[in-house]
Design a protein around this motif. Structure first.
Motif, mmCIF file in Angstrom:
data_model
loop_
_atom_site.group_PDB
_atom_site.id
_atom_site.type_symbol
_atom_site.label_atom_id
_atom_site.label_comp_id
_atom_site.label_asym_id
_atom_site.label_seq_id
_atom_site.Cartn_x
_atom_site.Cartn_y
_atom_site.Cartn_z
ATOM 1 N N LEU A 41 0.848 -1.196 0.000
ATOM 2 C CA LEU A 41 0.000 0.000 0.000
ATOM 3 C C LEU A 41 0.879 1.240 0.000
ATOM 4 O O LEU A 41 1.990 1.213 0.533
ATOM 5 N N PRO A 42 0.389 2.332 -0.601
ATOM 6 C CA PRO A 42 1.152 3.586 -0.506
ATOM 7 C C PRO A 42 1.328 3.969 0.966
ATOM 8 O O PRO A 42 0.505 3.607 1.807
ATOM 9 N N ASN A 43 2.388 4.693 1.265
ATOM 10 C CA ASN A 43 2.654 5.117 2.646
ATOM 11 C C ASN A 43 1.863 6.342 3.050
ATOM 12 O O ASN A 43 1.750 6.645 4.230
ATOM 13 N N ALA A 44 1.365 7.062 2.057
ATOM 14 C CA ALA A 44 0.620 8.290 2.352
ATOM 15 C C ALA A 44 -0.281 8.617 1.174
ATOM 16 O O ALA A 44 -0.062 8.154 0.066
ATOM 17 N N SER A 45 -1.295 9.400 1.452
ATOM 18 C CA SER A 45 -2.183 9.884 0.409
ATOM 19 C C SER A 45 -2.540 11.317 0.727
ATOM 20 O O SER A 45 -2.969 11.627 1.829
ATOM 21 N N GLY A 46 -2.378 12.175 -0.244
ATOM 22 C CA GLY A 46 -2.744 13.572 -0.070
ATOM 23 C C GLY A 46 -3.908 13.944 -0.954
ATOM 24 O O GLY A 46 -4.025 15.073 -1.410
ATOM 25 N N ILE A 47 -4.767 12.976 -1.201
ATOM 26 C CA ILE A 47 -5.845 13.166 -2.158
ATOM 27 C C ILE A 47 -6.876 14.198 -1.695
ATOM 28 O O ILE A 47 -7.426 14.929 -2.507
ATOM 29 N N LEU A 48 -7.112 14.301 -0.404
ATOM 30 C CA LEU A 48 -8.097 15.273 0.083
ATOM 31 C C LEU A 48 -7.663 16.703 -0.233
ATOM 32 O O LEU A 48 -8.492 17.530 -0.612
ATOM 33 N N VAL A 49 -6.397 17.001 -0.096
ATOM 34 C CA VAL A 49 -5.901 18.349 -0.379
ATOM 35 C C VAL A 49 -6.250 18.738 -1.819
ATOM 36 O O VAL A 49 -6.718 19.845 -2.089
ATOM 37 N N MET A 50 -6.041 17.811 -2.740
ATOM 38 C CA MET A 50 -6.384 18.081 -4.142
ATOM 39 C C MET A 50 -7.892 18.252 -4.293
ATOM 40 O O MET A 50 -8.353 19.159 -4.990
ATOM 41 N N ALA A 51 -8.665 17.405 -3.657
ATOM 42 C CA ALA A 51 -10.125 17.493 -3.753
ATOM 43 C C ALA A 51 -10.628 18.831 -3.213
ATOM 44 O O ALA A 51 -11.529 19.442 -3.810
ATOM 45 N N GLU A 52 -10.057 19.287 -2.112
ATOM 46 C CA GLU A 52 -10.463 20.573 -1.536
ATOM 47 C C GLU A 52 -10.222 21.706 -2.535
ATOM 48 O O GLU A 52 -11.020 22.637 -2.640
ATOM 49 N N THR A 53 -9.119 21.631 -3.267
ATOM 50 C CA THR A 53 -8.794 22.644 -4.267
ATOM 51 C C THR A 53 -9.749 22.568 -5.457
ATOM 52 O O THR A 53 -10.288 23.576 -5.896
ATOM 53 N N VAL A 54 -9.955 21.360 -5.954
ATOM 54 C CA VAL A 54 -10.792 21.159 -7.138
ATOM 55 C C VAL A 54 -12.248 21.531 -6.875
ATOM 56 O O VAL A 54 -12.902 22.123 -7.737
#
Length: 109
Positions: free
Chosen positions: A70-83
């Motif tokens: 599995l990836p060690n981290a995900s910063g997907i929410l930060v991108m979603a907040e921007t989009v």
């Protein structure tokens, strides 16, 4: 087996369901060139919704099915907040699910 696998799999299905519910799911795949983007979130070639559908979800499903690390981290929410800054109400559930995904993928989860 990593105890997070089932929770992550469930979350991927919930994310997919929410994309459908919002009408952000597409039946038309991006071009092979768009899919081959090496830019984070493929922002140069597709929308975030498309990236979730055509890159993120298939890649995460592949990781789970093949038992890859599995990836060690995900910063997907930060991108979603921007989009979704201009669609806060419409995107609330998807952002909540992505925040939970970020927490699940973190090794300290």
């Amino acid at each position: 087996m990593d105890p997070r696998i089932l929770d992550i799999a469930d979350h991927l299905l919930l994310i997919e369901h929410e994309l459908h519910a919002q009408g952000w799911w597409s039946d038309v795949a991006p071009t092979p060139q768009a899919l081959a983007s090496s830019v984070p979130f493929a922002v140069d070639s597709m929308s975030f919704d498309q990236w979730l559908q055509w890159i993120f979800l298939p890649k995460m499903k592949e990781i789970l099915e093949k038992g890859l690390p599995l990836p060690n981290a995900s910063g997907i929410l930060v991108m979603a907040e921007t989009v979704y800054v201009d669609r806060p109400e419409q995107s609330r559930e998807l952002r909540r699910l992505l925040a939970e995904f970020d927490q699940l993928i973190s090794p300290s989860a």
